[in-house]
Scaffold this motif. Structure first.
Motif, PDB file in Angstrom:
ATOM      1  N   THR A 170     -21.660 -39.691  -7.326  1.00 36.30           N
ATOM      2  CA  THR A 170     -20.971 -38.888  -6.303  1.00 36.30           C
ATOM      3  C   THR A 170     -21.938 -38.320  -5.272  1.00 36.30           C
ATOM      4  N   GLY A 171     -23.218 -38.231  -5.611  1.00 35.52           N
ATOM      5  CA  GLY A 171     -24.189 -37.605  -4.719  1.00 35.52           C
ATOM      6  C   GLY A 171     -24.132 -36.091  -4.740  1.00 35.52           C
ATOM      7  N   SER A 172     -23.514 -35.523  -5.769  1.00 35.96           N
ATOM      8  CA  SER A 172     -23.323 -34.070  -5.823  1.00 35.96           C
ATOM      9  C   SER A 172     -24.639 -33.307  -5.794  1.00 35.96           C
ATOM     10  N   GLY A 173     -25.713 -33.926  -6.295  1.00 38.67           N
ATOM     11  CA  GLY A 173     -27.010 -33.257  -6.266  1.00 38.67           C
ATOM     12  C   GLY A 173     -27.500 -32.982  -4.853  1.00 38.67           C
ATOM     13  N   LEU A 174     -27.055 -33.789  -3.885  1.00 43.07           N
ATOM     14  CA  LEU A 174     -27.455 -33.578  -2.489  1.00 43.07           C
ATOM     15  C   LEU A 174     -26.960 -32.232  -1.977  1.00 43.07           C
ATOM     16  N   ILE A 175     -25.775 -31.833  -2.418  1.00 46.54           N
ATOM     17  CA  ILE A 175     -25.221 -30.545  -1.982  1.00 46.54           C
ATOM     18  C   ILE A 175     -26.120 -29.411  -2.463  1.00 46.54           C
ATOM     19  N   ASN A 176     -26.586 -29.508  -3.710  1.00 44.91           N
ATOM     20  CA  ASN A 176     -27.501 -28.495  -4.247  1.00 44.91           C
ATOM     21  C   ASN A 176     -28.747 -28.376  -3.381  1.00 44.91           C
ATOM     22  N   ILE A 177     -29.279 -29.533  -2.958  1.00 44.99           N
ATOM     23  CA  ILE A 177     -30.486 -29.535  -2.121  1.00 44.99           C
ATOM     24  C   ILE A 177     -30.202 -28.868  -0.780  1.00 44.99           C
ATOM     25  N   GLY A 178     -29.068 -29.198  -0.181  1.00 44.98           N
ATOM     26  CA  GLY A 178     -28.701 -28.596   1.098  1.00 44.98           C
ATOM     27  C   GLY A 178     -28.584 -27.086   1.022  1.00 44.98           C
ATOM     28  N   LEU A 179     -28.080 -26.589  -0.103  1.00 47.06           N
ATOM     29  CA  LEU A 179     -27.890 -25.155  -0.282  1.00 47.06           C
ATOM     30  C   LEU A 179     -29.205 -24.433  -0.571  1.00 47.06           C
ATOM     31  N   GLN A 180     -30.058 -25.051  -1.403  1.00 46.46           N
ATOM     32  CA  GLN A 180     -31.250 -24.359  -1.896  1.00 46.46           C
ATOM     33  C   GLN A 180     -32.510 -24.626  -1.075  1.00 46.46           C
ATOM     34  N   CYS A 181     -32.628 -25.803  -0.511  1.00 44.34           N
ATOM     35  CA  CYS A 181     -33.862 -26.177   0.205  1.00 44.34           C
ATOM     36  C   CYS A 181     -33.672 -25.933   1.705  1.00 44.34           C
ATOM     37  N   GLN A 182     -33.745 -24.680   2.091  1.00 41.80           N
ATOM     38  CA  GLN A 182     -33.422 -24.290   3.458  1.00 41.80           C
ATOM     39  C   GLN A 182     -34.530 -24.616   4.461  1.00 41.80           C
ATOM     40  N   HIS A 183     -35.691 -25.067   3.980  1.00 37.80           N
ATOM     41  CA  HIS A 183     -36.788 -25.432   4.884  1.00 37.80           C
ATOM     42  C   HIS A 183     -36.837 -26.939   5.147  1.00 37.80           C
ATOM     43  N   LEU A 184     -35.861 -27.682   4.647  1.00 37.05           N
ATOM     44  CA  LEU A 184     -35.881 -29.143   4.767  1.00 37.05           C
ATOM     45  C   LEU A 184     -35.831 -29.573   6.228  1.00 37.05           C
ATOM     46  N   ARG A 185     -36.838 -30.354   6.632  1.00 38.30           N
ATOM     47  CA  ARG A 185     -36.946 -30.812   8.020  1.00 38.30           C
ATOM     48  C   ARG A 185     -36.789 -32.328   8.151  1.00 38.30           C
ATOM     49  N   THR A 186     -37.144 -33.059   7.096  1.00 35.18           N
ATOM     50  CA  THR A 186     -37.079 -34.521   7.142  1.00 35.18           C
ATOM     51  C   THR A 186     -36.342 -35.034   5.910  1.00 35.18           C
ATOM     52  N   LEU A 187     -35.341 -35.889   6.116  1.00 30.71           N
ATOM     53  CA  LEU A 187     -34.559 -36.447   5.011  1.00 30.71           C
ATOM     54  C   LEU A 187     -34.411 -37.946   5.207  1.00 30.71           C
TER      55      LEU A 187
END
Length: 711
Positions: free
Chosen positions: A539-556
């Motif tokens: 489902t890719g549900s882990g991606l949502i966790n990353i979006g919520l918690q990793c607020q400094h993400l600049r490159t994906l």
């Protein structure tokens, strides 16, 4: 400028009404705040707001170094005004990758009489223009330029050559066989060479590696401390770099402490290069080393080289065994605590005692990795990708458990099969449905898979007992993470047609999916994330966790996740993107990807997005949705889409985007083209190197180069 007071209707500033006025802060605090503002904005806008800011914006701490690199809103007129206002105050100027500025912009650099460092990589400049500019920069000591077809060193004036004779650091990107300005730089201490010469010209003629007439001058390497060469694929690049190395083989500089050559594919050793390496073994002590794999494989070179306080090693793609790694590097160097960057990408046997009778997918020897971790305890960058690093069932000896000891890691690249729990694979062997080859053919019918009754349960399991979960929890300061399938290859390789099919993932990787992705969300300071060929994404549900918690993400960068015939994680990806306010670069590579209205609506939440690249065989797009997205996301300056649409659809959309947005976005670069079209390689060669190297082409970037190689 929103940080500073603006008058309200009542006559009071917003800060005054809340009891806070930034103008009352100390100059030190204000200067720190202003250091985050692009120099063009400071000089051309902010300093005009009030007297105090007029003074602070011209402080030496803000004007000493001017960085226009990735300042995509800057244009020729702004550069001209900037140089007029503060040209004499600039000592370091970085214009790298400003491909959109006309070459005449370079003329204004002559106002910077006190320049010590100048970076013009990615800017087009002729021999005559370079000569005129350098003739006025008598204090220059560091220079980065491109050498394009038509470059003629005989056009350089005596004043220009005098400036070059004082340059101690040179970075040169070659697009044509040439020495460039190297023979004029008689005081070189650091030389960086990037070979981007194509084997065929645009007219279809085969190029020769022989230098042009009049370029027989010999480079001066006697003071050289750092030699770095990175080669793009192609025979001509190899021919030209040998000419640069020929002088080194005659006399190795006594102060040489970093020798690095990055060459893809096969780059055979010759008599001259062997003499060079023998001379290095006798006369120098190195701090950084990278060699083509053919120069290391089967030789005793590492046993004879001497090292001082090494900070970077790269043995990428070498057949170096773990036994040799321990004997010749770890035990051969007195102290490896200084080592901060190690690249073992593609070293399939580097964690095994020997390679003669070993299969690439056999279990690793944990004692070798443990020795590595203990000896190199201060590693900050480690690349173990592109290999099958399978841990055994021994308790406490899993690769992830051993890597937990590297508390200083800032970037890490691992193969997917290395992060799986051994016990989980033993208890639950891969099912037949999971082992279906990940190809695009229609020969295999895949039945309905048996999913858990509640998919959220699988994604939300924290599985604290998981070795990968523990690893992510221990690397508190990790900024860059790459998890890449050991058999993954991008559909868009460089200088070649697109790849139709990809190899199936490793059997050990079959269980890696949503829960492992969710574990990544523990990385609070994560800035760059690459996930490629994770077969068990449901489902890719882990991606949502990353979006919520990793607020400094600049490159994906996401590639080939889950089933290949369907984008199973689309819903989760769209939910994730709504939280990625700092995301600047997004690269997606997935067959059958539908870039439609819903996707672009979700992507529009990424208010900081600057570059988008989508690679999808049989993928589709909605032109209206793309246009709406470009209109809403004002920061986007790069849109590359290689899909399954027709050439007509692609060309029409590309022209529409350029026509509508080019005027307001001077750096706009748009390439929309059918992925499987025969002219793809010709289109790729017109992409600015800045985008091509950083996002469009897929590659592992962890420990790719020594840290701080160039300022």
């Amino acid at each position: 400028f929103s940080f500073f007071p603006q008058e309200t209707v009542s006559g009071e500033s917003e800060e005054e009404s809340s009891g806070v006025n930034l103008m009352e802060f100390s100059d030190e605090i204000l200067l720190h705040i202003l250091s985050y503002v692009p120099c063009t904005d400071l000089v051309l806008n902010v300093r005009r707001t009030c007297r105090k800011l007029a003074t602070l914006c011209l402080d030496k701490s803000l004007t000493h170094t001017v960085v226009l690199q990735k300042d995509y809103k800057v244009n020729k007129d702004k550069v001209k005004q900037l140089m007029r206002d503060i040209g004499k105050e600039i000592y370091q100027l970085n214009m790298a990758g400003c491909y959109w500025l006309p070459s005449s912009t370079i003329d204004h650099v002559t106002r910077c009489k006190n320049l010590i460092k100048l970076n013009l990589s990615g800017c087009y400049i002729t021999s005559l223009r370079l000569s005129k500019m350098l003739s006025t920069l008598q204090h220059l000591r560091s220079l980065a330029i491109d050498v394009n077809p038509g470059f003629d060193a005989s056009q350089l004036s005596s004043e220009c050559k005098a400036t070059l004779s004082r340059v101690s650091e040179l970075k040169q990107t070659l697009y044509t066989p040439s020495y460039g300005v190297v023979p004029c730089c008689t005081s070189l201490e650091k030389l960086l060479l990037y070979f981007e010469i194509l084997d065929c010209s645009r007219e279809g003629f085969m190029l020769s590696g022989q230098l042009m007439v009049g370029e027989s001058n010999v480079p001066h390497y006697q003071n050289l401390r750092v030699f770095y060469a990175r080669l793009a694929p192609g025979y001509v690049n190899q021919e030209v770099v040998r000419l640069y190395l020929a002088v080194l083989s005659d006399r190795t500089p006594e102060n040489l402490h970093a020798f690095l050559i990055s060459a893809p594919g096969s780059f055979a050793e010759t008599g001259a290069t062997k003499n060079l390496l023998d001379s290095m073994a006798r006369n120098v002590r190195l701090d950084a080393l990278q060699l083509p794999k053919a120069w290391i494989n089967g030789s005793g070179l590492l046993q004879h080289l001497k090292f001082n306080n090494p900070f970077y090693f790269s043995f990428s793609r070498c057949t170096l065994s773990g036994g040799h790694l321990i004997q010749r590097v770890i035990n051969g160097v007195k102290d490896l605590k200084s080592l901060t960057s190690l690249n073992l990408s593609g070293c399939v046997h580097c964690l095994a005692p020997e390679s003669l009778f070993r299969k690439a997918e056999d279990d690793i020897d944990s004692s070798i990795l443990e020795s590595l971790v203990v000896s190199c305890c201060n590693l900050r960058h480690l690349n173990l990708s592109a290999a099958h690093h399978h841990s055994s069932e021994s308790i406490g000896n899993h690769l992830c458990q051993l890597l937990c000891r590297l508390k200083h890691l800032l970037s890490l690249a691992l193969p997917v099969c290395s992060i799986t729990d051994v016990a989980a694979n033993v208890e639950k062997p891969p099912t037949a449905s999971n082992l279906v080859p990940q190809t695009f053919g229609k020969k295999v019918r895949i039945g309905i898979q048996t999913y858990p009754r509640n998919l959220a349960d699988q994604a939300n399991q924290k599985i604290e007992s998981s070795v990968f979960w523990a690893l992510m929890g221990s690397l508190q300061f990790l900024e860059t993470l790459e998890i890449i399938g050991s058999s993954f290859s991008s559909a868009m390789p460089r200088n070649e047609p697109a790849i139709w099919n990809s190899l199936p993932p490793c059997v050990r990787a079959q269980s890696v999916g949503d829960s492992e992705v969710a574990a990544i969300s523990q990385l609070t300071y994560l800035q760059s994330l690459t996930l490629a060929q994770l077969p068990n994404i449901l489902t890719g549900s882990g991606l949502i966790n990353i979006g919520l918690q990793c607020q400094h993400l600049r490159t994906l960068s996401l590639a080939n996740l889950g089933m290949m015939g369907k984008v199973v994680y689309m819903s989760a990806l769209m939910d994730m993107l709504k939280h990625c306010k700092c995301l600047r670069d997004l690269r997606l590579e997935q067959p059958y990807f539908c870039a439609g209205a819903q996707f672009f609506q979700a992507l529009s939440h990424c208010s900081s997005l600057q570059r988008l690249c989508i690679v999808s065989r049989s993928g589709t797009l909605q032109s209206d949705a793309v246009m709406s997205f470009m209109a809403n996301c004002l920061e986007v300056i790069m849109c590359h889409m290689f899909m399954g649409e027709s050439l007509t659809v692609c060309k029409n959309l590309q022209q529409s985007i350029v026509r509508s947005f080019q005027a307001d976005r001077p750096a706009l670069n748009v390439v929309i083209f059918p992925l499987l079209h025969e002219d793809l390689t010709e289109v790729i060669r017109n992409v600015p190197m800045r985008h091509l190297d950083e996002i469009t082409l897929f590659k592992s970037r962890v420990a790719e180069e020594p840290p701080n190689l160039w300022w």
